[in-house]
Design a protein around this motif. Structure first.
Motif, short mmCIF file in Angstrom:
data_model
loop_
_atom_site.label_atom_id
_atom_site.label_comp_id
_atom_site.label_asym_id
_atom_site.label_seq_id
_atom_site.Cartn_x
_atom_site.Cartn_y
_atom_site.Cartn_z
N ALA A 226 0.89 -1.13 0.01
CA ALA A 226 0.01 -0.14 0.14
C ALA A 226 0.80 1.30 0.06
CB ALA A 226 -0.85 0.28 1.29
N SER A 227 1.92 1.34 0.83
CA SER A 227 2.70 2.56 0.90
C SER A 227 3.67 2.86 -0.30
CB SER A 227 3.51 2.71 2.17
OG SER A 227 4.31 1.58 2.11
N LYS A 228 3.75 1.84 -1.13
CA LYS A 228 4.68 1.91 -2.31
C LYS A 228 3.96 1.89 -3.35
CE LYS A 228 9.02 -0.17 -0.72
NZ LYS A 228 9.92 -1.07 -1.07
N VAL A 229 2.92 1.51 -3.60
CA VAL A 229 1.72 1.86 -4.79
C VAL A 229 2.08 3.28 -5.35
CG1 VAL A 229 -0.64 1.96 -5.84
CG2 VAL A 229 0.06 0.21 -4.02
N THR A 230 2.23 3.56 -6.59
CA THR A 230 2.42 4.94 -7.21
C THR A 230 1.43 5.78 -7.06
OG1 THR A 230 3.12 6.03 -9.10
CG2 THR A 230 1.71 4.07 -9.66
N ARG A 231 1.70 7.06 -6.72
CA ARG A 231 0.73 8.25 -6.58
C ARG A 231 0.69 8.85 -7.94
NH1 ARG A 231 0.61 4.95 -2.26
NH2 ARG A 231 0.00 6.05 -0.20
N ASP A 232 1.24 8.31 -8.91
CA ASP A 232 1.08 9.01 -10.38
C ASP A 232 -0.25 8.64 -10.95
OD1 ASP A 232 1.94 10.23 -12.35
OD2 ASP A 232 3.78 9.00 -12.96
N TYR A 233 -0.63 9.19 -12.12
CA TYR A 233 -1.88 9.21 -12.67
C TYR A 233 -1.73 8.33 -13.94
CZ TYR A 233 -0.23 13.61 -14.48
OH TYR A 233 0.50 14.55 -15.00
N VAL A 234 -2.69 7.87 -14.52
CA VAL A 234 -2.72 7.22 -15.97
C VAL A 234 -4.18 7.67 -16.47
CG1 VAL A 234 -2.78 4.91 -16.92
CG2 VAL A 234 -1.15 5.21 -15.29
N PHE A 235 -3.99 7.72 -17.90
CA PHE A 235 -5.10 7.99 -18.56
C PHE A 235 -5.57 6.77 -19.46
CE2 PHE A 235 -3.90 12.77 -19.20
CZ PHE A 235 -4.01 13.00 -18.05
N ASP A 236 -6.84 6.36 -19.25
CA ASP A 236 -7.47 5.25 -20.24
C ASP A 236 -8.26 5.82 -21.21
OD1 ASP A 236 -7.85 2.77 -21.15
OD2 ASP A 236 -9.56 2.27 -19.58
N LEU A 237 -7.78 5.96 -22.52
CA LEU A 237 -8.58 6.60 -23.53
C LEU A 237 -9.20 5.65 -24.29
CD1 LEU A 237 -9.68 9.28 -24.98
CD2 LEU A 237 -7.47 9.16 -26.29
#
Ligand SMILES: Cc1cc2nc3c(=O)[nH]c(=O)nc-3n(C[C@H](O)[C@H](O)[C@H](O)COP(=O)(O)OP(=O)(O)OC[C@H]3O[C@@H](n4cnc5c(N)ncnc54)[C@H](O)[C@@H]3O)c2cc1C
Length: 383
Positions: A323-334
């Motif tokens: 949980a603490s290592k899951v990325t906080r980045d974002y991804v788009f799914d178009l």
């Protein structure tokens, strides 16, 4: 139901509101609906920091930290009236992280984002600087700065500016269904209104896959990880205007941050949950936060010192880390469905909402050929 909007956005959290502002300011016609209040969900339950995320360096997330540090600078510039820099002290704790590792981390934190108006980090003697706050065994402190912000207000100001540029912003109006009929998305709202749009954006935060499956009736290949984070609030634990970053023996960190003048905000936990519905803090989380504070502060706190609590559900992209290592980045799914775009926004941080919104408009450019105006939100102040 004659008007056809360029964009319809499901969700008025920071990401939906940020996209609405950016798009409306470029002259696009925008409609946004939230099932609750604008900024009333995850975007008001954060730790309220616009930050690079010092600890993400440990997971080698250099790209995310660099983007976040750059955004910290911009958000501070465009929302100065609701934000302020605040010093954070990491007390050196034997056996958790070596001092050299913290120093390398802070060197990167000072420099990865480029030129900055935010003060650089330094090391000092805690026994001289804060003799009354921390237990005597904590002798060395590492100081860095981040920005504290009113997260809900930031979201509301984005929605307000979108409205100023003619966006239609609907609150307490759930999207029940979105389907394609002919050449348009037809969005059915809770109040029985139907709205037409060329593009559909799903920015429903922790509800993203629920919205996709139940309301848009599309299967998702992307997995989301729901991680609850909780905070406790106590009366001010010390008078100095300084925040602390406490390292726990499980390697997680806990912040103690001056809050609204009279209080201390303490958080956060990381607990995996199955549902996006927010059930609030558990007794176990309360114990964990109290224990963490009591390991460091001279003043000991107990459950009865808690004046309030809040929790939020982090909508994180599944990358099969803890949980603490899951990325906080974002991804788009178009997705292109019957020739019409559907953009799903996964993950993200409060800090990166503006850049995320800008990238959405870049990715959708080919569907909106008449849009002339380019990026603009990095210069125009929020009000
Ligand atoms: C405990 C915690 C601490 C955090 N701390 C920080 C921090 O200090 N700094 C930082 O940068 N980030 C932080 N974050 C991350 C940040 O808060 C989130 O990434 C961000 O708020 C997510 O915004 P969002 O717009 O995606 O989601 P939300 O704010 O949840 O917005 C989604 C909206 O969609 C609406 N919605 C859902 N389904 C429907 C539907 N069918 N119809 C209409 N509306 C719908 C919901 O009502 C909601 O308002 C933290 C997160 C948590 C949980």
């Amino acid at each position: 139901m004659s008007k056809v909007f360029d964009l319809f956005i499901i969700g008025g959290g920071i990401n939906g509101a940020g996209i609405a502002r950016d798009a409306a300011g470029r002259g696009l016609s925008v409609c946004l609906a939230d099932k609750g209040e604008i900024g009333g969900a995850t975007s008001s339950w954060s730790t309220k920091l616009v930050h690079g995320g010092l600890r993400y360096l440990e997971n080698y997330e250099f790209k995310l930290v660099r983007e976040s540090l750059k955004e910290r600078e911009i958000v501070y510039k465009i929302a100065r009236h609701i934000s302020k820099p605040i010093p954070f002290i990491i007390p050196y704790a034997d056996k958790i992280r070596p001092a050299w590792l913290i120093k390398i981390g802070l060197f990167l934190y000072d420099n990865l984002g480029g030129k900055s108006n935010i003060p650089k980090s330094k090391t000092f003697d805690l026994t001289k600087k804060f003799p009354n706050i921390l237990k005597e065994k904590y002798k060395t402190g590492f100081q860095y700065f981040d920005i504290q912000i009113d997260d809900k207000k930031l979201t509301k100001l984005n929605a307000k500016d979108a409205k100023r540029n003619n966006a239609k912003i609907l609150e307490y109006n759930k999207v029940n269904k979105a389907e394609i009929i002919g050449n348009e998305w037809i969005i059915s709202l809770e109040n029985d209104e139907k709205v037409k749009s060329k593009i559909l954006i799903n920015a429903s935060g922790p509800w993203i896959n629920e919205t996709l499956i139940k309301n848009i009736k599309i299967k998702s290949k992307k997995k989301i990880r729901l991680v609850k984070g909780s905070h406790i609030i106590t009366k001010k634990l010390y008078k100095e205007n300084v925040a602390f970053t406490f390292q726990n023996t499980d390697k997680r960190i806990i912040f103690v941050i001056p809050y609204k003048g009279k209080f201390s905000l303490i958080g956060t936990t990381e607990v995996e949950v199955k549902s996006p519905e927010n059930k609030g803090i558990s007794k176990k989380e309360i114990r964990y936060l109290i224990q963490s504070v009591n390991n460091y502060l001279k003043k000991q706190i107990r459950t009865k010192d808690i004046v309030d609590t809040y929790s939020g559900i982090r909508p994180l992209i599944e990358d099969f880390n803890t949980a603490s290592k899951v990325t906080r980045d974002y991804v788009f799914d178009l997705k292109i469905i019957k020739k019409l775009p559907l953009l799903n926004i996964y993950g993200g941080k409060l800090t990166t909402y503006r850049k995320l919104s800008e990238k959405v408009l870049i990715d959708l450019r080919k569907f909106l050929p008449k849009t002339k105006k380019g990026p603009w939100t990095d210069k125009k102040k929020l009000f």
